[in-house]
Design a protein around this motif. Structure first.
Motif, short mmCIF file in Angstrom:
data_model
loop_
_atom_site.label_atom_id
_atom_site.label_comp_id
_atom_site.label_asym_id
_atom_site.label_seq_id
_atom_site.Cartn_x
_atom_site.Cartn_y
_atom_site.Cartn_z
N ASP A 146 0.84 -1.20 0.00
CA ASP A 146 0.00 0.00 0.00
C ASP A 146 0.87 1.24 0.00
OD1 ASP A 146 -2.47 -1.17 -0.04
OD2 ASP A 146 -2.90 -0.91 2.09
N TRP A 147 0.30 2.33 -0.46
CA TRP A 147 0.93 3.63 -0.30
C TRP A 147 0.56 4.19 1.08
CZ3 TRP A 147 4.50 6.05 -3.19
CH2 TRP A 147 4.68 5.62 -4.51
N VAL A 148 1.56 4.71 1.79
CA VAL A 148 1.30 5.38 3.07
C VAL A 148 1.98 6.74 3.07
CG1 VAL A 148 1.04 3.27 4.43
CG2 VAL A 148 3.31 4.30 4.19
N ARG A 149 1.43 7.60 3.89
CA ARG A 149 2.06 8.90 4.14
C ARG A 149 2.66 8.85 5.53
NH1 ARG A 149 0.83 14.44 6.00
NH2 ARG A 149 -1.00 13.64 7.09
N ILE A 150 3.97 9.06 5.61
CA ILE A 150 4.65 9.15 6.90
C ILE A 150 4.81 10.63 7.22
CG2 ILE A 150 6.71 8.54 8.20
CD1 ILE A 150 7.16 6.25 6.30
N SER A 210 21.67 13.72 14.35
CA SER A 210 21.07 12.41 14.61
C SER A 210 19.92 12.18 13.64
CB SER A 210 20.56 12.32 16.05
OG SER A 210 19.58 13.31 16.30
N ASP A 211 19.66 10.91 13.32
CA ASP A 211 18.53 10.61 12.43
C ASP A 211 17.78 9.36 12.87
OD1 ASP A 211 20.06 8.45 11.67
OD2 ASP A 211 20.43 9.13 9.63
N ARG A 212 17.95 8.93 14.11
CA ARG A 212 17.25 7.75 14.62
C ARG A 212 16.26 8.16 15.72
NH1 ARG A 212 20.23 5.92 10.99
NH2 ARG A 212 21.29 3.90 11.05
N LEU A 213 15.15 7.47 15.74
CA LEU A 213 14.18 7.52 16.82
C LEU A 213 13.49 8.87 16.98
CD1 LEU A 213 15.99 5.36 19.54
CD2 LEU A 213 14.58 4.64 17.62
N PHE A 214 13.42 9.66 15.92
CA PHE A 214 12.53 10.81 15.98
C PHE A 214 11.10 10.31 15.76
CE2 PHE A 214 14.15 10.58 11.63
CZ PHE A 214 13.02 10.72 10.85
N ARG A 215 10.15 11.15 16.10
CA ARG A 215 8.76 10.70 16.17
C ARG A 215 8.01 10.92 14.85
NH1 ARG A 215 8.85 7.99 21.03
NH2 ARG A 215 6.61 7.80 20.66
N VAL A 216 7.17 9.93 14.48
CA VAL A 216 6.37 10.01 13.27
C VAL A 216 5.04 9.30 13.47
CG1 VAL A 216 8.39 10.07 11.74
CG2 VAL A 216 7.32 7.88 12.28
N ASP A 217 4.16 9.47 12.52
CA ASP A 217 2.94 8.70 12.41
C ASP A 217 2.79 8.32 10.94
OD1 ASP A 217 0.56 7.44 12.96
OD2 ASP A 217 -0.38 9.19 13.92
N PHE A 218 1.85 7.42 10.63
CA PHE A 218 1.62 7.08 9.23
C PHE A 218 0.14 6.80 9.01
CE2 PHE A 218 2.45 2.94 11.16
CZ PHE A 218 1.49 2.11 10.58
N GLU A 219 -0.28 6.94 7.76
CA GLU A 219 -1.67 6.67 7.38
C GLU A 219 -1.68 6.16 5.94
OE1 GLU A 219 -3.77 10.34 7.67
OE2 GLU A 219 -2.64 11.32 6.06
N ARG A 220 -2.67 5.32 5.66
CA ARG A 220 -2.83 4.82 4.31
C ARG A 220 -3.36 5.92 3.41
NH1 ARG A 220 -6.50 2.90 0.81
NH2 ARG A 220 -5.93 1.11 -0.50
N ILE A 221 -2.85 5.98 2.17
CA ILE A 221 -3.35 6.94 1.20
C ILE A 221 -3.70 6.20 -0.08
CG2 ILE A 221 -2.05 8.90 2.14
CD1 ILE A 221 0.00 8.51 -0.07
N ASP A 222 -4.46 6.84 -0.92
CA ASP A 222 -4.83 6.22 -2.19
C ASP A 222 -3.59 6.02 -3.05
OD1 ASP A 222 -7.51 6.20 -1.51
OD2 ASP A 222 -7.90 8.17 -2.41
N PRO A 223 -3.60 4.97 -3.88
CA PRO A 223 -2.43 4.72 -4.75
C PRO A 223 -2.10 5.94 -5.60
CG PRO A 223 -3.95 2.87 -4.82
CD PRO A 223 -4.66 3.97 -4.06
N LEU A 224 -0.81 6.19 -5.74
CA LEU A 224 -0.35 7.31 -6.55
C LEU A 224 -0.12 6.85 -7.97
CD1 LEU A 224 2.22 9.00 -4.12
CD2 LEU A 224 -0.17 9.59 -4.47
N GLY A 225 -0.62 7.61 -8.92
CA GLY A 225 -0.40 7.29 -10.32
C GLY A 225 1.01 7.65 -10.76
N ALA A 226 1.35 7.24 -11.96
CA ALA A 226 2.70 7.49 -12.48
C ALA A 226 3.00 8.97 -12.55
CB ALA A 226 2.84 6.85 -13.86
#
Length: 918
Positions: A819-823, A894-910
């Motif tokens: 699936d496509w997700v938005r982080i 640093s680039d580890r363990l910062f905070r995020v969330d994610f959600e499903r998004i509609d498929p992206l076209g070309a």
């Protein structure tokens, strides 16, 4: 009619070949050529055997096997190009080399006239070897430009090792891993990131070693280990300190080793400061310390460490009352007694709750480490954590309590830098040519003079002091000041609640600058506006954490000229102004840079004529210096002011680069390096360019004096290298303030932070109040971004970036495979496809680095959401070994363990996926 297999696999010539230095391996290969086409390549497999140890062969990986295909890759740049649309629009026109070089030269001269020498910056990339580095260094020095530290810019500096040992280059050779009884793979994934040397882990297991994986996820290396310790992300220090408590409580330690090698026996006053000679004598020294022997304080031997195999009268867990020079009395305690008290916070019950590891496993780990020679297979992952220094200090403490360094199979598996004398000399000479013998005499005289002034100073301490002092007069500087003053990170680093700094970040940086801790290194300073940025073999927008998000809106708008020197188009180049096409390995002469884990130095010959109008990096630097001298003369400009108040004549730039015509191409440059190394005496006296073309690689006869001092041992051909052997066998003091492996840092900032000793601190909630944490690392399929557009490599992946999610988290969010997700977080978002994997811990989001940014929709990769924080303590200085040198102590992101969330998004076209950043 299609060609037969025999016809396809036929060749006319064979050349020695190697690859860029980004992977930290020196892999000699043969390149098979027909006409001007590279047909295939394969490892040479001819590295020597060492009796009783598996050899290094074959040394190679999937990327190296298809490296030559990049010569004709779809992203190859073949001609100089100039941007004609907006930056990032993808609109270019082909121009001549003269037009391109004149444009670059004029921009540099204009920058000198308007803002000064430090408005010109060269970003040091690692997609190159020693010859390229030499040319880049000579150009930077010739025009007094600012060079951003390439290692620091990618956060590959072991801050915890710097704090403990006084340097970050104390790794033993990869082949010494075979001698280990226990191997802790910690913050590492060697099946992905150390493929050429991975076989030593398997061979050590065959020998009987126990290999332990300590990681929050069941990463691809775990299946090759004996057991997995699934530590909660960011709690590695708590695990290490709990192991230390078990070692002490069960009397498992090597206490004579701890007394002689570490600072644990040194005395600390009630105010938290070491008891120093100056506390007892107003005219005494501030770098002399005390221990307790037979109930009385005694000076700690500053000139030599005690024999760790002998019984010691020094008391490890003790306290005593002392009278100070001002007439007052105070209790002094050993560091060890303070440590024991602090470790009460890391009982098995508490630690298990914090780090998610069962009490019995913590006990088993502690007993295992104490049972034999233990190797800390510490990857560069720990460097990327905000509190990675605390993690590494805790790991080192485990080794220090159990006597695990300076002997075969023990110690660290990290940086091992096998320089040859000519490379050291190149740093000293600055320019090509000159007397090698005089330069070496000057280097040795400098070290000897420091030791004569302080007879108890060791070579390691003298070398560390020399490197820190010379860095202030060099061109290379930590990137953090550039990011803070010019790239918009001042606001990010000062966001309340995102870092752990007790006071605003700005206060610490201002204090550091006021106290002169970073004198000569904060460049370009706030008073100088950057005007020209030259990127050689790198991608500033990708490797800077949060780079694309912050830099395009800040420094990019100030820069008059952005130049990319590369064989391929990367995202930073897409936002650049001038593209200078570089030759690929196989089209130029190169000597692979000195890298970790081994000492062979591999040669890459010019087997092919460069495609199009590509030129070697060295030749491009040569041509830029020529253009600067020529254009300044044509414009009637004689000289410019350097950063030290002097004048540099433009007419002298090009002649100095070429040593008045003696060094005119990369073959001359490598020949000079070989000649300089002959003068130093650490390579075979029969080695020449002709001989190198025959044998393809060589090993140094010994390490340069300064490098041997830093690593704590001398390399001997035919034997696995063991770091810190001099400290254990000869009593050589470490390159730290105390001369010992230092776990107690009584710098005022560390005391304020409660980090004078290693401690566990949870990662700050950088990125905002979101439920998931990001981890990552390098994938198997690329070294940084250089291979992510290689067609053959892409065919071994899904062909696009992915994010790994735990099944329970994916189900809760209604997300399925691919699936496509938005982080997203408070800074921005990116879109990516999913891999659902039970190897991932709940609450963890694994986003492997290295994908080229334009492979993401809208060209937004992890830099869209990375805070890119720098820990405030890493700006500390004015304290013994806490000072900048290349590969050493410096503030990094640093680039580890910062905070995020994610959600499903509609498929992206070309069309949506192809949309670039506008």
């Amino acid at each position: 009619m299609s060609a037969s297999a025999e016809e396809l696999w036929s060749w006319e010539r064979v050349y020695w070949h190697t690859h860029c230095s980004n992977c930290l391996a020196n892999c000699p290969s043969h390149l098979y050529v027909k006409g001007n086409d590279a047909i295939f390549q394969e490892p040479s497999g001819d590295l020597p055997e060492i009796e009783g140890v598996p050899d290094m062969n074959p040394l190679g990986c999937n990327k190296g096997a298809v490296w030559h295909t990049q010569i004709t890759g779809g992203d190859r740049v073949l001609y100089p190009m100039k941007r004609v649309g907006e930056r990032g629009s993808g609109q270019w026109e082909r121009i001549s080399w003269d037009e391109a070089l004149n444009a670059v030269a004029d921009a540099i001269i204009d920058a000198h006239e308007e803002e000064g020498a430090h408005s010109v910056m060269i970003d040091e990339g690692n997609e190159c070897g020693t010859v390229t580095m030499a040319g880049r260094s000579r150009l930077t020095s010739a025009i007094n430009a600012v060079a951003l530290d390439g290692t620091g810019s990618v956060s590959d500096v072991h801050q915890g090792h710097c704090l403990t040992f006084g340097n970050a280059t104390g790794g033993s050779g990869a082949d010494d891993t075979f001698h280990s009884d226990v191997i802790l793979v910690w913050n590492a994934n060697p099946a992905y990131t150390r493929i050429p040397y991975y076989h030593y882990l398997a061979e050590a297991r065959y020998r009987g070693a126990t290999v332990v994986m300590i990681a929050p996820d069941y990463n691809p290396s775990t299946m090759h280990c004996d057991f997995h310790v699934p530590v909660t992300p960011g709690t590695d220090a708590a695990l290490g300190l709990a192991m230390c408590k078990v070692i002490i409580d069960e009397d498992l330690g090597d206490w004579n080793f701890a007394k002689s090698q570490t600072d644990l026996a040194l005395l600390v006053k009630a105010d938290g400061k070491f008891l120093r000679n100056s506390d007892l004598d107003p005219s005494g020294r501030t770098d002399r310390f005390y221990v307790i022997e037979d109930g009385q304080i005694a000076p700690a031997n500053a000139g030599k460490l005690d024999d760790p195999s002998a019984e010691s009268a020094v008391e490890l867990d003790a306290s005593v009352e002392v009278e100070l020079a001002d007439g007052s009395s105070t209790e002094v305690r050993t560091v060890f007694s303070i440590l024991k008290e602090r470790l009460e916070d890391y009982t098995l019950e508490r630690a298990a709750e914090v780090c998610g590891v069962h009490q019995s496993i913590i006990e088993k780990l502690a007993r295992l480490v104490a049972s034999g020679s233990t190797r800390l297979y510490n990857g560069l992952g720990s460097c990327k954590h905000y509190h990675g220094d605390l993690m590494e200090r805790a790991m080192n403490l485990v080794l220090g309590l159990t006597g695990n360094w300076g002997k075969p199979g023990a110690g660290l598996d990290t940086y091992t830098i096998g320089l040859i004398d000519g490379e050291i000399l190149g740093m000293l000479k600055g320019q090509a040519g000159g007397s090698a013998e005089m330069a070496f005499q000057g280097l040795n005289a400098m070290l000897d003079a420091m030791k004569a002034a302080d007879p108890e100073m060791s070579d390691s301490q003298a070398a560390g002091t020399m490197m820190r002092r010379s860095a202030t007069f060099g061109t290379t500087t930590p990137a953090a000041f550039f990011l803070y003053y010019h790239c918009g990170f001042d606001e990010i680093w000062d966001r309340e609640g995102w870092g752990d700094n007790p006071r605003p970040m700005s206060e610490y940086i201002n204090e550091a600058m006021t106290r002169g801790w970073w004198g000569g290194l904060a460049k370009p300073g706030p008073e100088t506006e950057p005007k020209v940025l030259i990127q050689q073999g790198t991608n500033t927008l990708r490797r800077t954490r949060g780079g694309q998000r912050e830099m395009l809106e800040t420094v990019w708008k100030k820069l008059d000229m952005i130049v990319l020197i590369d064989f391929r188009m990367n995202t930073a180049g897409m936002f650049g102004d001038i593209i200078l096409p570089a030759a690929v390995e196989g089209e130029r002469i190169e000597l692979h840079a000195p890298n970790s884990h081994a000492f062979e130095r591999t040669f890459s010959d010019r087997a092919l004529e460069p495609l199009g109008e590509a030129r070697s990096d060295w030749q491009i630097f040569h041509d830029i210096t020529e253009a600067i001298s020529r254009r300044a003369a044509e414009r009637g400009i004689e000289s410019f002011s350097d950063s030290r108040g002097g004048q540099i004549k433009y007419a002298e730039i090009f002649p100095s680069f070429t040593a008045n015509g003696a060094v005119t191409n990369e073959e001359d440059a490598l020949a000079e390096l070989i000649a300089d190394s002959h003068a130093g005496g650490n390579i075979d006296p029969d080695l020449s360019m002709e001989r190198l073309r025959e044998i393809g690689w060589f090993q140094p006869l010994r390490l340069p004096r300064a490098i041997a001092a830093a690593t704590g041992g001398q390399y001997e051909p035919g034997k696995p290298f063991v770091a810190y052997r001099d400290q254990v066998e000869k009593g050589t003091p470490f390159a730290t303030l105390t001369g010992r492996a230092q776990f107690y840092i009584d710098h005022a900032w560390f005391l304020e932070a409660g980090e004078e000793l290693p401690v566990h601190k949870a990662p700050p909630r950088a990125g905002g109040d979101h439920p998931f944490v990001i981890t990552g690392g390098h994938p198997r399929w690329s070294i940084h971004a250089i291979n992510t557009t290689n067609r053959i490599i892409l065919e071994t992946t899904r062909g696009y970036p992915t994010v790994l999610l735990a099944p329970v988290d994916a189900t809760a969010k209604g997300v399925e495979e691919n699936d496509w997700v938005r982080i997203f977080n408070d800074l921005g978002s990116l879109s990516v496809r999913t891999k659902i994997s039970p190897s991932v811990s709940p609450g963890q989001v694994v986003l492997y680095a290295s994908w080229e940014q334009y492979l993401y929709p809208e060209w937004k990769d992890a830099t869209a959401i990375e805070p890119g924080l720098v820990k405030w303590l890493h700006f500390a200085g004015g304290y013994g070994h806490l000072g900048y040198a290349s590969l050493q102590w410096q503030p990094t992101q640093s680039d580890r363990l910062f905070r995020v969330d994610f959600e499903r998004i509609d498929p992206l076209g070309a069309d949506e996926r192809a949309t670039g950043a506008k």
